[in-house]
Write an enzyme that holds these catalytic residues in place. Structure first.
Site, PDB file in Angstrom:
ATOM      1  N   THR A 135       0.784  -1.138  -0.044  1.00  0.00           N
ATOM      2  CA  THR A 135      -0.071   0.213  -0.076  1.00  0.00           C
ATOM      3  C   THR A 135       0.824   1.139   0.084  1.00  0.00           C
ATOM      4  O   THR A 135       2.007   1.372   0.496  1.00  0.00           O
ATOM      5  CB  THR A 135      -0.743  -0.179   1.316  1.00  0.00           C
ATOM      6  OG1 THR A 135      -1.412   1.310   1.486  1.00  0.00           O
ATOM      7  CG2 THR A 135      -0.326  -0.450   2.359  1.00  0.00           C
ATOM      8  N   ASP A 136       0.246   2.317  -0.604  1.00  0.00           N
ATOM      9  CA  ASP A 136       0.969   3.578  -0.459  1.00  0.00           C
ATOM     10  C   ASP A 136       1.117   4.114   1.002  1.00  0.00           C
ATOM     11  O   ASP A 136       1.954   5.038   1.226  1.00  0.00           O
ATOM     12  CB  ASP A 136       0.117   4.672  -1.323  1.00  0.00           C
ATOM     13  CG  ASP A 136      -1.049   4.958  -0.851  1.00  0.00           C
ATOM     14  OD1 ASP A 136      -1.639   4.183  -0.095  1.00  0.00           O
ATOM     15  OD2 ASP A 136      -1.827   6.027  -1.468  1.00  0.00           O
ATOM     16  N   GLU A 137       0.579   3.525   1.913  1.00  0.00           N
ATOM     17  CA  GLU A 137       0.466   4.215   3.265  1.00  0.00           C
ATOM     18  C   GLU A 137       1.737   3.709   3.996  1.00  0.00           C
ATOM     19  O   GLU A 137       2.105   4.379   4.979  1.00  0.00           O
ATOM     20  CB  GLU A 137      -0.604   3.521   4.023  1.00  0.00           C
ATOM     21  CG  GLU A 137      -2.166   3.769   3.588  1.00  0.00           C
ATOM     22  CD  GLU A 137      -3.072   3.471   4.227  1.00  0.00           C
ATOM     23  OE1 GLU A 137      -3.093   3.586   5.541  1.00  0.00           O
ATOM     24  OE2 GLU A 137      -4.246   3.312   3.824  1.00  0.00           O
TER      25      GLU A 137
ATOM     26  N   TYR B 239      -1.475  -0.180  11.262  1.00  0.00           N
ATOM     27  CA  TYR B 239      -1.869  -0.943  10.030  1.00  0.00           C
ATOM     28  C   TYR B 239      -0.502  -0.499   9.005  1.00  0.00           C
ATOM     29  O   TYR B 239      -0.064  -1.748   8.389  1.00  0.00           O
ATOM     30  CB  TYR B 239      -3.030  -0.278   9.059  1.00  0.00           C
ATOM     31  CG  TYR B 239      -2.926  -0.595   7.747  1.00  0.00           C
ATOM     32  CD1 TYR B 239      -3.148  -2.038   7.406  1.00  0.00           C
ATOM     33  CD2 TYR B 239      -2.906   0.213   6.675  1.00  0.00           C
ATOM     34  CE1 TYR B 239      -3.252  -2.507   6.190  1.00  0.00           C
ATOM     35  CE2 TYR B 239      -3.164  -0.126   5.496  1.00  0.00           C
ATOM     36  CZ  TYR B 239      -3.165  -1.253   5.264  1.00  0.00           C
ATOM     37  OH  TYR B 239      -3.346  -1.719   3.923  1.00  0.00           O
TER      38      TYR B 239
ATOM     39  N   LYS C  88       2.408  -3.269   7.216  1.00  0.00           N
ATOM     40  CA  LYS C  88       2.736  -3.561   5.876  1.00  0.00           C
ATOM     41  C   LYS C  88       3.843  -3.298   5.198  1.00  0.00           C
ATOM     42  O   LYS C  88       4.853  -4.067   4.543  1.00  0.00           O
ATOM     43  CB  LYS C  88       1.615  -2.592   4.910  1.00  0.00           C
ATOM     44  CG  LYS C  88       0.198  -2.820   5.097  1.00  0.00           C
ATOM     45  CD  LYS C  88      -0.298  -4.411   4.617  1.00  0.00           C
ATOM     46  CE  LYS C  88      -0.189  -4.536   3.146  1.00  0.00           C
ATOM     47  NZ  LYS C  88      -0.616  -5.898   2.776  1.00  0.00           N
TER      48      LYS C  88
HETATM   49  P1  NAD Z   1      -9.988  -6.673   2.929  1.00  0.00           P
HETATM   50  O1  NAD Z   1     -10.036  -6.404   4.403  1.00  0.00           O
HETATM   51  O2  NAD Z   1     -11.463  -6.328   2.338  1.00  0.00           O
HETATM   52  O3  NAD Z   1      -9.875  -8.414   2.612  1.00  0.00           O
HETATM   53  C1  NAD Z   1      -8.793  -8.930   3.389  1.00  0.00           C
HETATM   54  C2  NAD Z   1      -8.959 -10.334   3.098  1.00  0.00           C
HETATM   55  O4  NAD Z   1      -8.004 -11.159   3.842  1.00  0.00           O
HETATM   56  C3  NAD Z   1     -10.319 -10.917   3.721  1.00  0.00           C
HETATM   57  O5  NAD Z   1     -11.190 -11.735   2.643  1.00  0.00           O
HETATM   58  C4  NAD Z   1      -9.879 -11.653   4.864  1.00  0.00           C
HETATM   59  O6  NAD Z   1     -10.761 -12.796   5.304  1.00  0.00           O
HETATM   60  C5  NAD Z   1      -8.555 -12.427   4.521  1.00  0.00           C
HETATM   61  N1  NAD Z   1      -7.788 -12.554   5.700  1.00  0.00           N
HETATM   62  C6  NAD Z   1      -7.514 -11.615   6.522  1.00  0.00           C
HETATM   63  N2  NAD Z   1      -6.599 -12.386   7.585  1.00  0.00           N
HETATM   64  C7  NAD Z   1      -6.333 -13.642   6.864  1.00  0.00           C
HETATM   65  C8  NAD Z   1      -5.419 -14.626   7.143  1.00  0.00           C
HETATM   66  N3  NAD Z   1      -4.797 -14.689   8.487  1.00  0.00           N
HETATM   67  N4  NAD Z   1      -5.305 -15.698   6.387  1.00  0.00           N
HETATM   68  C9  NAD Z   1      -6.155 -15.659   5.205  1.00  0.00           C
HETATM   69  N5  NAD Z   1      -6.885 -14.763   5.039  1.00  0.00           N
HETATM   70  C10 NAD Z   1      -6.849 -13.804   5.801  1.00  0.00           C
HETATM   71  O7  NAD Z   1      -8.780  -5.926   2.401  1.00  0.00           O
HETATM   72  P2  NAD Z   1      -8.788  -5.124   0.839  1.00  0.00           P
HETATM   73  O8  NAD Z   1      -9.096  -3.824   1.005  1.00  0.00           O
HETATM   74  O9  NAD Z   1      -9.219  -6.195   0.011  1.00  0.00           O
HETATM   75  O10 NAD Z   1      -7.147  -5.244   0.696  1.00  0.00           O
HETATM   76  C11 NAD Z   1      -6.409  -6.263   0.375  1.00  0.00           C
HETATM   77  C12 NAD Z   1      -5.037  -6.043   0.357  1.00  0.00           C
HETATM   78  O11 NAD Z   1      -4.761  -4.961  -0.332  1.00  0.00           O
HETATM   79  C13 NAD Z   1      -4.375  -5.819   1.665  1.00  0.00           C
HETATM   80  O12 NAD Z   1      -3.150  -6.588   1.599  1.00  0.00           O
HETATM   81  C14 NAD Z   1      -4.192  -4.412   1.548  1.00  0.00           C
HETATM   82  O13 NAD Z   1      -3.133  -3.899   2.567  1.00  0.00           O
HETATM   83  C15 NAD Z   1      -3.840  -4.086   0.157  1.00  0.00           C
HETATM   84  N6  NAD Z   1      -4.353  -2.607  -0.257  1.00  0.00           N
HETATM   85  C16 NAD Z   1      -5.487  -2.173   0.075  1.00  0.00           C
HETATM   86  C17 NAD Z   1      -6.122  -0.933  -0.407  1.00  0.00           C
HETATM   87  C18 NAD Z   1      -7.424  -0.359  -0.339  1.00  0.00           C
HETATM   88  O14 NAD Z   1      -7.835   0.624  -0.483  1.00  0.00           O
HETATM   89  N7  NAD Z   1      -8.339  -1.250   0.154  1.00  0.00           N
HETATM   90  C19 NAD Z   1      -4.912  -0.186  -1.073  1.00  0.00           C
HETATM   91  C20 NAD Z   1      -3.911  -0.673  -1.188  1.00  0.00           C
HETATM   92  C21 NAD Z   1      -3.289  -2.166  -0.684  1.00  0.00           C
HETATM   93  P1  TYD Z   2     -10.592   4.665   4.751  1.00  0.00           P
HETATM   94  O1  TYD Z   2     -11.436   4.401   4.018  1.00  0.00           O
HETATM   95  O2  TYD Z   2     -10.509   3.951   6.326  1.00  0.00           O
HETATM   96  O3  TYD Z   2      -9.015   4.298   4.259  1.00  0.00           O
HETATM   97  P2  TYD Z   2      -7.561   4.727   4.864  1.00  0.00           P
HETATM   98  O4  TYD Z   2      -7.574   5.181   6.011  1.00  0.00           O
HETATM   99  O5  TYD Z   2      -6.741   3.328   4.301  1.00  0.00           O
HETATM  100  O6  TYD Z   2      -7.077   5.858   3.869  1.00  0.00           O
HETATM  101  O7  TYD Z   2     -10.341   6.263   5.233  1.00  0.00           O
HETATM  102  C1  TYD Z   2     -10.330   7.133   4.090  1.00  0.00           C
HETATM  103  C2  TYD Z   2     -10.286   8.452   4.681  1.00  0.00           C
HETATM  104  O8  TYD Z   2     -11.760   8.616   5.188  1.00  0.00           O
HETATM  105  C3  TYD Z   2      -9.181   8.436   5.827  1.00  0.00           C
HETATM  106  O9  TYD Z   2      -8.801   9.812   5.601  1.00  0.00           O
HETATM  107  C4  TYD Z   2     -10.320   8.504   7.166  1.00  0.00           C
HETATM  108  C5  TYD Z   2     -11.657   9.106   6.491  1.00  0.00           C
HETATM  109  N1  TYD Z   2     -12.747   8.579   7.227  1.00  0.00           N
HETATM  110  C6  TYD Z   2     -13.642   9.522   7.862  1.00  0.00           C
HETATM  111  O10 TYD Z   2     -13.337  10.631   7.780  1.00  0.00           O
HETATM  112  N2  TYD Z   2     -14.907   8.912   8.218  1.00  0.00           N
HETATM  113  C7  TYD Z   2     -14.870   7.436   8.268  1.00  0.00           C
HETATM  114  O11 TYD Z   2     -15.879   7.093   9.027  1.00  0.00           O
HETATM  115  C8  TYD Z   2     -13.932   6.620   7.684  1.00  0.00           C
HETATM  116  C9  TYD Z   2     -14.151   5.083   7.817  1.00  0.00           C
HETATM  117  C10 TYD Z   2     -12.798   7.331   7.081  1.00  0.00           C
END
Ligand code: NAD
Ligand code: TYD
Length: 357
Positions: free
Chosen positions: A133-135, A161, A165
């Site tokens: 992730t970019d985070e 988090y 990562k």
């Molecule tokens: P999500 O929380 O929707 O899904 C995570 C999945 O992992 C779930 O299906 C969960 O059951 C499974 N999981 C959790 N713990 C596990 C374990 N111990 N063993 C097996 N499975 C397990 O997450 P997401 O938003 O789909 O993100 C997926 C990946 O992409 C993550 O690694 C996250 O860090 C990365 N990512 C997410 C975003 C975003 O905007 N959502 C952006 C950049 C990177």
């Molecule tokens: P989020 O979707 O949790 O993603 P991330 O923290 O990984 O970027 O949040 C996106 C942005 O929205 C973040 O700056 C936090 C803000 N946010 C709110 O203001 N209210 C909320 O209830 C949530 C869930 C997020």
């Protein structure tokens, strides 16, 4: 025929990736390993549960025996590690499970793959792709938009988090340097699209607005995220798997920085226009800020564009409508994921947040 071993394939991005791969390649096999935590949902995969190219295994990536057995049984070409605890707010309340799944789980998978893949002549065409992730880069200044995250930007995570990562990324890199493991790391900005669990900003605001529940904007709402449609992320991951030289890191993003308040206003406008004309900005409530809240994320995706020819295809104005249309027409999906535990989660996270004047 390629076999993809996808972890976390029942979550938001993982399920979109599984569907993308099955729709793109007729001749492919996906082994989908997911623990099915609160964020994992087999309903996301309803359209492929009977597809013989998709094999689902419920297991924990920290379970070395289960991972070794699955890798041995299916002999995948690629491992794509999506499995993670992914929500910053939860990581602030309970960091331990983030360390366990995101760090120890990744290291376990790396170990199992190394043992299964390494021969006297190397690793063949195998690859381990870590979905990061970019985070991991921390937070950018908001007053200079020319400063963006590049692949050589130092890692500076600020939340539990992102610390987990970043730690996982360091293990992936260490396995490449130490054991010659064929790896890539992708670092994407915030994704949006179908199947995102409504703990995250866009589906949470949509769900609340539809139910006339206040929209809890953290702090002044001026934090900036760089939004990418999930399908564009999935294409990029597949491209990196199939085309990228091993050892490389790629940032993925679409130059689409928006303030949170802008996103919330878009959701309100959509609900007002398409679902309920009584919904308006009076639902917005500025509440106590997230601890350590990163101010701005912004990705420089030059490298993946230059080296692999990837470009985002979905403009935000199109993607946000597609996304909100999907949630509007999948009310049963929302009802299912917001029943049970979700209510107590919401209370725990939001009940004690002070409303800012
Ligand atoms: P999500 O929380 O929707 O899904 C995570 C999945 O992992 C779930 O299906 C969960 O059951 C499974 N999981 C959790 N713990 C596990 C374990 N111990 N063993 C097996 N499975 C397990 O997450 P997401 O938003 O789909 O993100 C997926 C990946 O992409 C993550 O690694 C996250 O860090 C990365 N990512 C997410 C975003 C975003 O905007 N959502 C952006 C950049 C990177
Ligand atoms: P989020 O979707 O949790 O993603 P991330 O923290 O990984 O970027 O949040 C996106 C942005 O929205 C973040 O700056 C936090 C803000 N946010 C709110 O203001 N209210 C909320 O209830 C949530 C869930 C997020």
């Amino acid at each position: 025929m390629k076999t993809y071993f996808v972890t976390g394939g029942a979550g938001f991005i993982g399920s979109n990736f599984v569907l993308h791969i099955l729709n793109t390649y007729p001749d492919v096999r996906i082994v989908n390993v997911d623990k099915l935590t609160y964020a994992g949902n087999l309903e996301n995969l309803a359209s492929v549960l009977d597809d013989e190219r998709h094999i689902f295994i419920q297991a924990d990536i920290c379970d070395r025996t289960a991972m070794a057995q699955a890798i041995d049984a299916y002999k995948p070409d690629f491992v794509v590690n999506f499995a993670a605890e992914s929500h910053v707010d939860r990581s602030i309340v309970d960091p331990g499970i983030f360390c366990q799944t995101n760090v120890a789980g990744t290291q376990t998978l790396l170990d199992v793959c190394r043992d299964a893949w390494k021969t006297s002549s190397g690793y063949g065409d195998h690859k381990f792709l870590q979905v990061s992730t970019d985070e991991v880069y921390g937070s950018l200044p908001e007053d200079d938009k020319s400063v963006l995250f590049r692949e050589d930007t130092p890692l500076a995570p600020r939340s539990p988090y992102s610390a987990s990562k970043a730690s996982a990324d360091l293990f992936v890199k260490a396995y490449h340097e130490t054991y010659g493991m064929p790896v890539n790391i992708t670092r994407c900005s915030n994704n949006y699209g179908p199947f995102q669990f409504p703990e995250k900003l866009i589906p949470l605001m949509f769900h609340n607005a539809c139910n006339h529940v206040k929209l809890p904007v953290y702090g002044d709402g001026m934090n900036i995220r760089d939004w990418l449609y999930v399908e564009d992320h999935c294409r990029a991951i597949d491209l990196v798997l199939n085309e990228a030289p091993v050892g490389e890191v790629y940032n993925i993003g679409g130059h689409n920085e928006r303030t949170n308040i802008h996103i919330v206003e878009q959701v309100i406008q959509y609900v007002h226009n398409n679902i309920d004309t009584t919904v308006d900005a009076s639902l917005i409530e500025h509440v106590t800020d997230r601890l350590g809240h990163d101010r701005r994320y912004g990705i420089d995706p030059t490298k993946i564009g230059r080296d692999l020819g990837w470009q985002p295809e979905t403009p935000f104005e199109v993607g946000i409508i597609k996304t909100l249309d999907w949630y509007r027409t999948h009310q049963a999906w929302i009802d299912n994921v917001t029943s049970g535990q979700y209510q107590s989660y919401y209370e725990r996270m939001y009940k004690n947040r002070e409303v800012l004047s």
